[in-house]
Structures are given as structure tokens and as C-alpha cells.
Write an enzyme that holds these catalytic residues in place. Structure first.
Site: not given
Ligand code: T46
Length: 136
Positions: A50
Site C-alpha cells: 500500500h
Molecule cells: C505501513 C507498514 C510499514 C491498527 O488498528 N492500527 C494501526 O496503527 C495499524 C498500523 C494497523 N492497525 C490494524 C489494521 C489491520 O487490521 O492492524 C492490522 C494490520 O495492519 P496492516 O495490514 O496495514 O499492516 P501492514 O504490516 O501491511 O502495514 C503496516 C502499516 O499499516 C502501514 O502504515 O506503512 O506497516
């Protein structure tokens, strides 16, 4: 790459071990609103895929190592984070993918804003279109 760079963090080490401090306006180039960390990862399970419309972040592998591919829509670059003494700054409008997580990797992320799902661009085609519109 303009909107992405490695920041070297000063480490204070002595016979007891080492310490790194992160300070807004000194070695963190934005106001800190949120800190989160990613752990219990699997080597063959990549994450990310993303971009953010306005969020700025600093990624620090405080334990272990991982790779981060960043893409500004024109070129891409892969960074390896393998030391708590280096951070990867990623500005807005940058596609990112994290992969090759080592055993025990802990990736800490410092962010310029609270979690806002509407601020993510999760489709690569949409990311490219947003850049053509001027980003965001
Ligand atoms: C990024 C990379 C480096 C939350 O509820 N609060 C938060 O602050 C974050 C970051 C995530 N979440 C929840 C949303 C999803 O249900 O945690 C779950 C996993 O998040 P996501 O699929 O977005 O995780 P990554 O590892 O793909 O991405 C994350 C960050 O979201 C993003 O901003 O730059 O790490």
C-alpha cells in the site's frame, strides 16, 4: 529516491550495552503521533502493499532484519534493515512492501499521524492514478 532515505541514528554504547534515542525535530523529521511494532512475522509472508496519501513514517528493525521495497511510481528500491542504528524514512505517496523477515524480527514504526484507514491506497493501479493526479 527523493521521498525515502536511510537515517543513521546515534547509538550510545558502553560496557552495559547500547541505547538509541528518537527525538522529534532532531533525528525524527516529523511530529510523532503514533508508534507501533510488527513482530511474530514469517519469512515467506510479505506485508504492506500500500501507499499513504499523507502519512510519513520511520521504520526501524529493533531486532533481526527485513527488507523493504519502496516504489515512487517511477522507480523502485530495496532497503535491508538489519540494525537498530538505522531507520528508513518513507514519506507520503510511496508504495511499500516488507518481506524476508528474519526469525525474531521486530519492526518498529514511528508515524506522523493516527491510524486512518481512509488514508491508505491499497491498489497499485489506483496509486499510479493518484500520482498522475498530483498525489494524495
Ligand atoms: C505501513 C507498514 C510499514 C491498527 O488498528 N492500527 C494501526 O496503527 C495499524 C498500523 C494497523 N492497525 C490494524 C489494521 C489491520 O487490521 O492492524 C492490522 C494490520 O495492519 P496492516 O495490514 O496495514 O499492516 P501492514 O504490516 O501491511 O502495514 C503496516 C502499516 O499499516 C502501514 O502504515 O506503512 O506497516
Amino acid at each position: 529516491m527523493d521521498n525515502c532515505r536511510i537515517i543513521e541514528l546515534k547509538s550510545f554504547g558502553d560496557e552495559r550495552g547500547s541505547l538509541v534515542a528518537l527525538e522529534m525535530g532532531h533525528n525524527v523529521p516529523f511530529d510523532i503521533k503514533r508508534v507501533y511494532y510488527i513482530y511474530d512475522t514469517k519469512r515467506n509472508v510479505p506485508r504492506g502493499f500500500h501507499a499513504h496519501k499523507s502519512l510519513e513514517q520511520m521504520l526501524i528493525c529493533v531486532s533481526g532484519s527485513c527488507k523493504i521495497k519502496v516504489d515512487d511510481g517511477r522507480k523502485e528500491e530495496v532497503f535491508e534493515l538489519s540494525s537498530p542504528e538505522f531507520a528508513l524514512y518513507i514519506g507520503k505517496n510511496m508504495w511499500r512492501e516488507m518481506f524476508n523477515f528474519s526469525q525474531g524480527c521486530v519492526l518498529m514504526v514511528i508515524a506522523s499521524d493516527y491510524y486512518k484507514p481512509e488514508e491508505y491506497i491499497r491498489d497499485y493501479g489506483e496509486f499510479i492514478k493518484s500520482l498522475e493526479r498530483g498525489g494524495g
